[in-house]
Design an enzyme around this catalytic site. Structure first.
Site, short mmCIF file in Angstrom:
data_model
loop_
_atom_site.label_atom_id
_atom_site.label_comp_id
_atom_site.label_asym_id
_atom_site.label_seq_id
_atom_site.Cartn_x
_atom_site.Cartn_y
_atom_site.Cartn_z
N ASP A 273 -28.35 -10.33 12.12
CA ASP A 273 -29.05 -10.63 10.87
C ASP A 273 -28.24 -10.06 9.71
O ASP A 273 -27.37 -9.21 9.90
CB ASP A 273 -30.45 -10.00 10.92
CG ASP A 273 -31.30 -10.42 9.74
OD1 ASP A 273 -31.20 -11.57 9.30
OD2 ASP A 273 -32.07 -9.57 9.26
N ASP B 68 -29.62 -9.37 5.94
CA ASP B 68 -30.38 -8.39 5.16
C ASP B 68 -31.05 -7.37 6.08
O ASP B 68 -31.75 -7.72 7.02
CB ASP B 68 -31.43 -9.09 4.31
CG ASP B 68 -30.81 -9.92 3.20
OD1 ASP B 68 -30.00 -9.37 2.44
OD2 ASP B 68 -31.11 -11.12 3.12
#
Length: 287
Positions: A41, A43
């Site tokens: 991922d 953020d």
């Protein structure tokens, strides 16, 4: 029961095959293959509140040097991969454009597979419209095959009203991701999931969400880099999206504590990540 002939042994119970921990509940898989591909991922894992996570630039540099396939994933559909590449570069993260996979790209691929050359009414920004154009979709507000809802900085009441009427007239409802809020320096922002709930309330139609935690997001990412689930790890900061999505796609799942979920919160879920580490800095030596 009749007697068996002399010298013939009565069959016993079938042998018990040793079982590994219950992977459906997220227990670690003891016989996984070494990690050959990485999904991470963005953020909360590589960046947080507009700043790189300590160790993230070194982690990305090691990934690139290893030659192992990897993708940086995001549920945010606003930006194109080129936009995200530039954003990450400003923070010292050298991620190639082709190594970025967004919910907009996953949504476009899904629609191209479902209805090639279709039409869509889109609420979203360049990340989503560019992805749909790239797969041959025509964007229109006249009897579209789909209403596609993504993220935007300014949700228009007029556009939402148009979407509701088109869905009532028979358009299929697709949403890039179910996130109800998104992060910003000022605080939480309403995201696609919140607007989807408004449209669903008005139409009685639930959308199909393509992004995390739908494992389709992971499978499309795996296909993009020709990776296999049994030798791929997913790194995320959220138990309810990243870890759940990776788990359901059959990946090794690694929770980092630099974003949303804490170690204590992780214990409250009925499933578990394969392991928990403080940050991606702890994974550099594994690549």
């Amino acid at each position: 029961m009749g007697h068996l002939p002399r010298g013939v042994l009565r069959p016993g119970p079938p042998p018990v095959t040793p079982t590994r921990p219950d992977t459906a509940l997220g227990a670690p898989m003891l016989d996984r293959k070494p990690v050959q591909s990485w999904l991470t991922d963005m953020d909360g894992v590589l960046v947080h509140e507009g700043q790189p996570v300590p160790g993230a630039p070194e982690f990305v540099k090691r990934l690139r040097a290893s030659g192992k396939p990897f993708l940086v994933l995001t549920n945010n559909s606003i930006y194109t991969p080129r936009d995200l590449q530039a954003r990450l570069a400003r923070m010292g993260l050298d991620v190639p454009e082709e190594a970025i996979w967004s919910s907009a790209l996953a949504t476009a691929q899904f629609l191209a597979d479902q209805r090639p050359g279709g039409t869509a009414y889109v609420i979203g920004e360049a990340g989503l419209t560019t992805a749909l154009h790239a797969v041959g979709y025509v964007l229109t507000d006249f009897a579209p095959d789909y209403v596609v809802l993504g993220e935007t900085r300014t949700y228009s009441f007029e556009a939402i009203t148009k979407a509701i009427r088109l869905i009532n007239d028979g358009a299929r409802f697709i949403c890039t991701n179910p996130d109800v809020t998104g992060p910003s320096v000022e605080g939480a922002l309403p995201a696609a999931g919140s607007v989807a709930a408004m449209i669903s309330k008005a139409t009685g139609i639930e959308p199909y969400f393509v992004g995390k935690p739908n494992p389709m997001m992971m499978r499309s990412a795996l296909n993009t880099i020709n990776a296999h689930s049994e030798s791929t790890a997913m790194i995320g900061d959220r138990m309810d999206t990243d870890i759940l999505c990776g788990l359901e796609a059959g990946l090794e799942t690694i929770l980092v504590l630099t974003g949303i979920s804490t170690r204590a919160e992780a214990e409250r879920y009925p499933y578990r990540p394969s392991r928990i580490v403080e940050s991606v800095a702890d994974l550099i030596d594994e690549i």
